[in-house]
Write a protein that holds these residues in place. Structure first.
Motif, short mmCIF file in Angstrom:
data_model
loop_
_atom_site.label_atom_id
_atom_site.label_comp_id
_atom_site.label_asym_id
_atom_site.label_seq_id
_atom_site.Cartn_x
_atom_site.Cartn_y
_atom_site.Cartn_z
N ALA A 251 0.85 -1.19 0.00
CA ALA A 251 0.00 0.00 0.00
C ALA A 251 0.88 1.24 0.00
CB ALA A 251 -0.91 0.00 1.22
N ARG A 252 0.37 2.28 -0.61
CA ARG A 252 1.11 3.55 -0.64
C ARG A 252 0.13 4.71 -0.66
NH1 ARG A 252 6.19 5.43 -4.47
NH2 ARG A 252 5.81 7.67 -4.35
N VAL A 253 0.51 5.76 0.06
CA VAL A 253 -0.27 7.00 0.09
C VAL A 253 0.67 8.15 -0.19
CG1 VAL A 253 -1.70 8.54 1.47
CG2 VAL A 253 -1.92 6.06 1.76
N ASP A 254 0.34 8.98 -1.19
CA ASP A 254 1.09 10.18 -1.51
C ASP A 254 0.25 11.41 -1.17
OD1 ASP A 254 2.92 8.40 -2.51
OD2 ASP A 254 3.19 9.43 -4.42
N TRP A 255 0.84 12.31 -0.43
CA TRP A 255 0.11 13.49 0.04
C TRP A 255 0.88 14.75 -0.39
CZ3 TRP A 255 -0.51 15.11 5.87
CH2 TRP A 255 -1.38 16.20 5.95
N ASP A 256 0.24 15.57 -1.21
CA ASP A 256 0.82 16.86 -1.60
C ASP A 256 0.56 17.85 -0.48
OD1 ASP A 256 1.36 15.62 -3.98
OD2 ASP A 256 -0.41 16.44 -5.00
N LEU A 257 1.58 18.07 0.35
CA LEU A 257 1.41 18.93 1.52
C LEU A 257 1.13 20.37 1.12
CD1 LEU A 257 4.34 17.51 3.67
CD2 LEU A 257 1.92 16.95 3.85
N ASP A 258 1.84 20.84 0.10
CA ASP A 258 1.62 22.17 -0.45
C ASP A 258 2.20 22.17 -1.85
OD1 ASP A 258 4.45 22.60 -0.17
OD2 ASP A 258 4.10 23.20 1.91
N ALA A 259 2.37 23.36 -2.41
CA ALA A 259 2.83 23.44 -3.79
C ALA A 259 4.27 23.01 -3.97
CB ALA A 259 2.65 24.87 -4.31
N ALA A 260 5.03 22.88 -2.87
CA ALA A 260 6.46 22.59 -2.98
C ALA A 260 6.90 21.32 -2.27
CB ALA A 260 7.28 23.77 -2.46
N SER A 261 6.00 20.62 -1.61
CA SER A 261 6.44 19.47 -0.81
C SER A 261 5.44 18.32 -0.93
CB SER A 261 6.63 19.85 0.65
OG SER A 261 5.44 20.36 1.20
#
Length: 783
Positions: A251-261
């Protein structure tokens, strides 16, 4: 929320499927006849160039995404989708596609090893690290046995050949297998695939889902269930062995914290049970080296019955089922942030656990008999590792207006290993008389509890100075500090006095402990020249480092408490990377020369009359040769790939240990698991059918020259030259997301040994999955 500009998100499974597949083979004659069509097609219409050009290949061989053709490293890249279509699900199955890569199999995962350019580590000791590093999404595996995991949900596999100690660390002195997993998809994708193969009733079922679950949040889940009855018969209970049973999930979860991270959390778990026997007996005679004297062992041959030893034997007669229960699991957390001036920060925290329980029938017989004791082993492994890497990478090409770029960082790894190993021995002292008599026997045992702790830290960096638009100088270095300690305690039963305290295969009771530390320095310098947009060359010198070791194992002696010296390597490599014919032909070439000092290897010793192997600093060895990789799109629908390697891996100066139980006259002889010549050809041809359907034909053929499996250079541990041809035909409809393929493995029905080992009275082989011709069907549906 804006998507970060860190890296493009790749799809979980490209749909429609790509026509280019390396899963299938066509005959060499077809490839030759197509050459005229290729030339004719080239001259026709340049408007079709984009459709017929090879797709660009991106790798992370230099710790950041770059074009394969621009990285000054010899790299083989295997696409995950193609591996799935070819039913290549383990690292061992990749060796037929990458000629410089070889794999040592065994009855337990502890006994497995990877070799690159003829160099690898053969040892079950937790006190030694691998020579070839396996890395999963930036997390290196500290023990060779961990690399037997299933290739589940893989985007690509990169095989980096030669010392990679500057950027990948100390356990990469011969090479790196870099596994890159798929990222969650940006749109909802689901799939299910099923395969079934004869010749042992092999079944594999996978399913997965991937896509967005909220704004800036994407996830994927893939599950696996597989089983195989095996292709070896145990006549003792008429059971099928040499198979497996697997259950896994990733399983994998990708989270775009903000526009740069961005933050990526990945977890995987694989539980497997194998029943690979401790070899299938091929001979009950041994050939001495170097004299060539032949010794027969009729008593063992009689006790083995009704099994008859032969080169293609697929039967055993054992009263203990050799099994391995394995749990491999891990979690990684990756944080990426775009910094000012185009820099990127990457932090990877990884934890992995490995539990292994093995039961082995060491005597390979159904019962003890006079002069042939029964030996049954039970061992457990409880291993964990924790790693942290933090690195900063500049933008490619220039930094702060200067013609330089670089990667620099810090890495630390801590491991803990706890093992228990017990050997039960039954000896017959008389055969007895009368009907049903079993004679007089003694049951003895020995048990060892041991383990290691290691800690390593490193600072590393590599930079490139672009002297001009076509000339680049590169230089890198790594500083490593190692600490390693061990504890070992062995107890055993008290045997009858008439045996003077000797138990076959079990040393006397002992309590040992020790520690060592070392500073390692590795690095790389080189020069790269871009002749034009499609042709570049490079020349590099690199130094590899592999840390100190302890020979920690069940029968450890006081002399093993002395630490082995670190293994170092110096390598020179020259390479050419090129694309031709409007990028329809990709041709990469590398030549290399590598020298290893204080090579860590197993050699033969005697314990209470039983020959065993022990880890030593074996001296100096070398590996020299050349490698060729070719990919071609002959026409829009016909793709061809080939790889060829000449590897001259030899023992230069052998350091003979005191009390060696074998001849040390091995200077100039080949390193084990390294054929001089090895190559493969893969091809596929796709036909357009009515209604948007497609028919795809193809296959692969892999060939290698003779290989010596034993550093002792015995004539009976040599596998002769052989080739394996696989073929398939697939029907698919990309617009509807389905594909069905009929597959035949080992078309020519060639039997061979993936490993040959010697015992005190026999030679045995490990029977590979494709030891005989077998057929299968694969089906996949994307929805």
């Amino acid at each position: 929320m804006r998507r970060p500009t860190i890296a493009p998100t790749t799809r979980h499974r490209p749909r429609p499927p790509r026509g280019r597949s390396i899963a299938a083979a066509c005959s060499l004659l077809t490839a030759m006849s197509a050459s005229s069509a290729w030339a004719e097609d080239t001259a026709k219409d340049t408007a079709k160039e984009d459709a017929t050009a090879l797709p660009a290949v991106t790798v992370t061989a230099a710790k950041r995404s770059e074009s394969l053709q621009r990285v000054p490293v010899a790299v083989s890249v295997l696409d995950g989708e193609s591996l799935e279509n070819a039913n290549r699900n383990t690292l061992g199955s990749l060796t037929s596609l990458v000629p410089s890569l070889n794999f040592r199999t065994g009855a337990s995962n502890k006994d497995t090893s990877l070799f690159v350019r003829g160099v690898g580590t053969i040892s079950t000791s937790p006190g030694v690290e691998p020579t070839v590093s396996t890395v999963i999404d930036g997390v290196p595996l500290a023990r060779p046995g961990q690399s037997t995991l299933d290739l589940l949900d893989v985007q690509r596999v990169e095989v980096l050949r030669g010392p990679q100690g500057t950027l990948f660390g100390k356990n990469a002195s011969a090479g790196v297998v870099n596994i890159v997993s798929r990222e969650p998809a940006s749109q909802l994708e689901r799939f299910i695939d099923f395969s079934h193969f004869g010749g042992g009733n092999e079944t594999r079922l996978r399913g997965g889902i991937s896509g967005p679950i909220a704004a800036g949040l994407r996830a994927s889940l893939t599950v696996l269930a597989g089983g195989y009855d095996g292709n070896v018969t145990n006549v003792h209970d008429d059971s099928r062995v040499n198979g497996y049973d697997k259950r896994g999930v990733r399983a994998r979860v990708d989270w775009d914290l903000d526009a740069a991270s961005r933050l990526a959390l990945a977890a995987d778990f694989l539980k497997s049970k194998d029943d690979i026997p401790t070899g299938v007996v091929t001979r009950t005679r041994l050939i001495a080296y170097p004299s060539g004297t032949v010794s027969d062992f009729p008593a063992f041959a009689a006790a083995l019955g009704p099994v008859v030893a032969s080169d293609d034997n697929r039967r055993v007669n054992a009263n203990l089922a050799t099994t391995v229960d394995d749990r491999n699991r891990g979690v990684s957390l990756t944080y990426e942030r775009q910094l000012p001036a185009g820099h990127r920060l990457t932090a990877i925290t990884g934890w992995r656990g490995w539990n292994n329980t093995q039961r082995q029938d060491g005597d390979r017989l159904p019962a003890a008999s006079l002069g042939l004791p029964q030996s049954h082993d039970l061992g457990t492994v409880d291993f964990t590792q924790l790693s942290q890497e933090i690195r900063v990478a500049s933008p490619l090409g220039s930094t702060f207006g200067l013609p330089i770029d670089y990667v620099a960082g810090f890495f630390t790894l801590h491991t803990r290993d706890k093992e228990t190993y017990r050997r039960d021995v039954v000896r017959m002292t008389s055969s007895g008389t009368g009907t049903g008599s079993t004679g007089t026997s003694f049951a003895d045992w020995g048990e060892a509890r041991y383990g290691t702790n290691s800690h390593g830290s490193a600072l590393f960096g590599e930079g490139r100075w672009h002297l001009a638009s076509d000339w680049t100088v590169l230089a890198g270095a790594r500083w490593t500090q190692d600490r390693l300690d061990f504890e070992h305690a062995r107890t055993r039963s008290t045997p009858d006095a008439q045996f003077a305290g000797a138990i076959p295969g079990v040393n006397a009771a002992v309590s040992l402990a020790g520690n060592t530390s070392a500073i390692g320095r590795s690095g790389r310098i080189g020069l790269q020249h871009a002749v034009n947009d499609d042709l570049s060359t490079y020349l590099t010198w690199s130094r590899g480092y592999k840390g100190p070791a302890f020979n920690v194992f069940f029968n450890m002696l006081a002399r093993d408490a002395l630490a082995l010296k670190p293994e170092t390597s110096n390598s020179v490599e020259a390479g050419l990377k090129s694309e031709w014919l409007d990028r329809r032909l990709r041709l990469n070439l590398a030549v290399f020369s590598t020298d290893y000092r204080n090579y860590q290897a197993n050699f033969f010793d005697t314990v209470d009359g039983t020959v065993i192997t022990r880890l030593i600093n074996a001296g100096d060895v070398s590996s020299r040769g050349a490698e060729l990789d070719l990919d071609a799109r002959v026409t829009r629908d016909f793709t061809l790939s080939a790889a060829l390697a000449y590897v001259h891996a030899r023992i230069d100066r052998f350091n003979c240990p005191a009390g060696a139980a074998a001849s040390c006259d091995v200077n100039g002889k080949p390193l084990p698991f390294s054929p001089d010549w090895k190559g493969s050809v893969r091809a596929s041809y796709r036909f357009a059918l009515a209604g948007g359907r497609q028919l795809e034909l193809g296959g692969d053929y892999a060939w290698q020259s003779r290989v010596q499996y034993d550093i002792g250079q015995y004539a009976d541990t040599v596998q002769g030259a052989y080739g394996i041809w696989n073929a398939s035909v697939a029907l698919q409809q990309p617009s509807q997301g389905w594909r069905v393929a009929m597959v035949v493995k080992n078309v020519l029905d060639k039997s061979y040994a993936s490993f040959l080992g010697r015992g005190s009275a026999f030679v045995n082989r490990w029977v590979p999955r494709d030891d005989q011709r077998y057929f299968g069907v694969q089906a996949r549906y994307d929805f």
